[in-house]
Design an enzyme around this catalytic site. Structure first.
Site, mmCIF file in Angstrom:
data_model
loop_
_atom_site.group_PDB
_atom_site.id
_atom_site.type_symbol
_atom_site.label_atom_id
_atom_site.label_comp_id
_atom_site.label_asym_id
_atom_site.label_seq_id
_atom_site.Cartn_x
_atom_site.Cartn_y
_atom_site.Cartn_z
ATOM 1 N N HIS A 112 -33.803 24.311 46.141
ATOM 2 C CA HIS A 112 -34.447 25.529 46.619
ATOM 3 C C HIS A 112 -34.037 26.631 45.665
ATOM 4 O O HIS A 112 -32.852 26.902 45.514
ATOM 5 C CB HIS A 112 -34.010 25.839 48.057
ATOM 6 C CG HIS A 112 -34.880 26.870 48.725
ATOM 7 N ND1 HIS A 112 -35.099 28.119 48.186
ATOM 8 C CD2 HIS A 112 -35.589 26.829 49.869
ATOM 9 C CE1 HIS A 112 -35.917 28.794 48.983
ATOM 10 N NE2 HIS A 112 -36.231 28.030 50.015
ATOM 11 N N LYS A 161 -37.930 27.420 60.136
ATOM 12 C CA LYS A 161 -37.022 28.534 60.423
ATOM 13 C C LYS A 161 -37.636 29.888 60.095
ATOM 14 O O LYS A 161 -37.277 30.893 60.677
ATOM 15 C CB LYS A 161 -35.706 28.367 59.658
ATOM 16 C CG LYS A 161 -35.704 28.826 58.194
ATOM 17 C CD LYS A 161 -34.245 28.847 57.672
ATOM 18 C CE LYS A 161 -34.102 29.511 56.317
ATOM 19 N NZ LYS A 161 -34.571 28.697 55.192
ATOM 20 N N GLU A 167 -41.166 22.845 50.516
ATOM 21 C CA GLU A 167 -40.769 23.391 51.819
ATOM 22 C C GLU A 167 -41.061 24.885 51.912
ATOM 23 O O GLU A 167 -40.154 25.688 52.121
ATOM 24 C CB GLU A 167 -39.261 23.171 52.025
ATOM 25 C CG GLU A 167 -38.806 21.733 51.909
ATOM 26 C CD GLU A 167 -37.286 21.623 51.769
ATOM 27 O OE1 GLU A 167 -36.603 22.642 51.572
ATOM 28 O OE2 GLU A 167 -36.795 20.481 51.841
HETATM 29 C C1 LIG Z 1 -35.248 28.696 54.170
HETATM 30 C C2 LIG Z 1 -35.549 27.414 53.550
HETATM 31 C C3 LIG Z 1 -36.848 27.134 53.110
HETATM 32 C C4 LIG Z 1 -37.980 28.129 53.135
HETATM 33 O O1 LIG Z 1 -37.818 29.069 52.124
HETATM 34 P P1 LIG Z 1 -38.947 30.132 51.768
HETATM 35 O O2 LIG Z 1 -38.309 30.942 50.721
HETATM 36 O O3 LIG Z 1 -39.234 30.897 53.012
HETATM 37 O O4 LIG Z 1 -40.133 29.418 51.275
HETATM 38 C C5 LIG Z 1 -37.098 25.878 52.603
HETATM 39 N N1 LIG Z 1 -36.126 24.953 52.514
HETATM 40 C C6 LIG Z 1 -34.870 25.190 52.930
HETATM 41 C C7 LIG Z 1 -33.862 24.106 52.823
HETATM 42 C C8 LIG Z 1 -34.532 26.426 53.441
HETATM 43 O O5 LIG Z 1 -33.274 26.663 53.824
#
Ligand SMILES: *Cc1c(COP(=O)(O)O)cnc(C)c1O
Length: 414
Positions: A215, A86, A289
């Site tokens: 996260h 994303k 991620e």
């Molecule tokens: C947006 C998102 C990410 C990526 O986050 P960054 O801060 O750009 O590294 C990873 N995992 C999930 C579930 C997300 O929603």
């Protein structure tokens, strides 16, 4: 550096990259300093592309991506990155990362489709959206994406209906205090007292829970936050064991990373916490991620001056990207724009207090005000660096200015 290394060769031959024209660029040209290398790259594109670009475009530097991947490997050798699509779904970036050995975090059917179309095996995809529309989940079942996150009992029931063979990762709410640019904990993640009920829900439904994810928030600046998150993850592993569930085997530490010194600090905290909390569970696979980490610094925006007004001492410019375009990151991602002219300043050039507007007819569409710029003319270019994270991905086509049609040039600097 990239250059002609076997790694870069693999990237250049990757699906998503191999059908693109790649602009080679030497940072050493005219002994340019690192900062001016970006300007040199944009100048090369403006001067040598045919047809010459006439409107705002992005440049993706593959050598940056290779360098970032190497830095990841060095700092977090035991943590496999699953790039969060994303953040920037540009196929050349996704293809390059696949060639380097990344997996992918997808959040929707279209993201899964795009990644599979680049030849990625479904087992290298985690469907990391805790709340999934049923048709998307059915699609994941059809194509064999078999690992997904959840943080509600309703989601367990939905997975059982639409994709009963899917293994789950229980998404935990990250601890507060990470001072992230974008806090995700207000929307996602089980609270501590919800962990056992959510594990029991999966157990009752006969849906396997393979592990835990979290996260800490995007662009977290206080990296100590990973410590508490990893401790909470271990507590969830223990809770599952106490319930007699099969041993968990996946720990997904999410995203939130910013390239540079903050990343190295985060890696030190993570490595330490992994040894302390998971050292006795060597079979646990640790994944993550990252989105921003790989995308942010790899892209540069060049926007063109399309209009100008002089009001006394103040200069007002219109450019062909703005807050409804890729510069939506100013609102959505707290990006601080520091545009600089592509043309090198001539000795003795004065600067003027300037306003830069985006192209739409909304007055909110203002990029900077009270900003010092040398005198510019219609047709000149402004450069915005670090424009890869949450930029083109979340722009709109408002007023007929289509973010989706912005060109992305692919480059390989050495
Ligand atoms: C947006 C998102 C990410 C990526 O986050 P960054 O801060 O750009 O590294 C990873 N995992 C999930 C579930 C997300 O929603």
């Amino acid at each position: 550096m990239g250059g002609g290394s076997p790694t870069m060769q693999a990237v250049l031959l990757a699906p998503g990259v191999r059908d693109r024209k790649v602009v080679s660029f030497s940072r050493a040209v005219d002994a340019l300093k690192e900062k001016d290398a970006v300007a040199g790259l944009v100048s090369t594109i403006v001067a040598t592309s045919s047809p010459a670009p006439r409107s705002a475009f992005h440049v993706l530097d593959l050598a940056k991506v290779v360098d970032l991947f190497r830095a990841w490997r060095r700092a977090l050798p035991d943590v496999r990155p699953y790039y969060a699509v994303k953040c920037n779904p540009e196929p050349a970036l996704v293809g390059a990362l696949a060639a380097l050995g990344a997996g992918f975090d997808c959040a929707s059917r279209a993201e899964i489709e795009a990644v599979l179309a680049l030849g990625v095996h479904p087992r290298h995809i985690v469907y990391a959206n805790p709340c999934k529309p049923e048709p998307h989940l059915e699609y994941a079942a059809e194509v064999g994406v078999g690992l997904a996150t959840y943080d509600s009992e309703e989601e367990v029931a939905k997975v059982r209906r639409c994709h009963p063979g899917c293994e789950l990762l229980l998404r935990l709410k990250g601890p507060d205090g990470g001072e992230a640019k974008v806090d995700l904990g207000t929307k996602y993640g089980a609270h501590a007292d919800e962990v056992v009920p959510l594990l029991l829900a999966a157990q009752r439904a006969g849906v396997a829970v393979a592990g835990v994810s979290f996260h800490v928030g995007s662009g977290a600046s206080r990296v100590g936050v990973y410590r508490g998150a990893i401790e909470a993850a271990r507590a969830a592993f223990d809770a599952a064991a106490a319930l007699g569930m099969p041993p968990m085997r996946v720990l997904d530490i999410g995203g939130g990373f910013t390239a540079g010194a903050t990343f190295d600090e985060a890696a030190a905290v993570i490595n330490d916490a992994l040894v302390r909390c998971f050292g006795d569970l060597p079979c646990v696979e640790v994944i993550s991620e990252p989105g921003r980490y790989f995308a942010e610094t790899a892209f540069t925006l060049a926007a063109r001056v399309i209009g100008k007004r002089t009001r006394g001492a103040v200069r007002e410019y219109w450019i062909d990207d703005g807050l409804y375009g890729s510069l939506n990151c100013i609102i959505m991602d707290h990006y601080v724009p520091r545009p600089r002219p592509l043309a090198s300043p001539r000795p003795g050039d004065k600067t003027h207090t300037s306003t830069v507007f985006g192209p739409t007819c909304d007055s909110l569409d203002t990029v900077v005000t009270g900003y010092q710029l040398p005198e510019m003319s219609v047709g000149d270019w402004l450069i915005f660096e670090d424009m890869g994270a949450y930029t083109t991905a979340s722009g709109s086509n408002f007023n007929g200015f289509a973010t989706s049609e912005m060109m992305v040039y692919v480059a390989n600097s050495s």
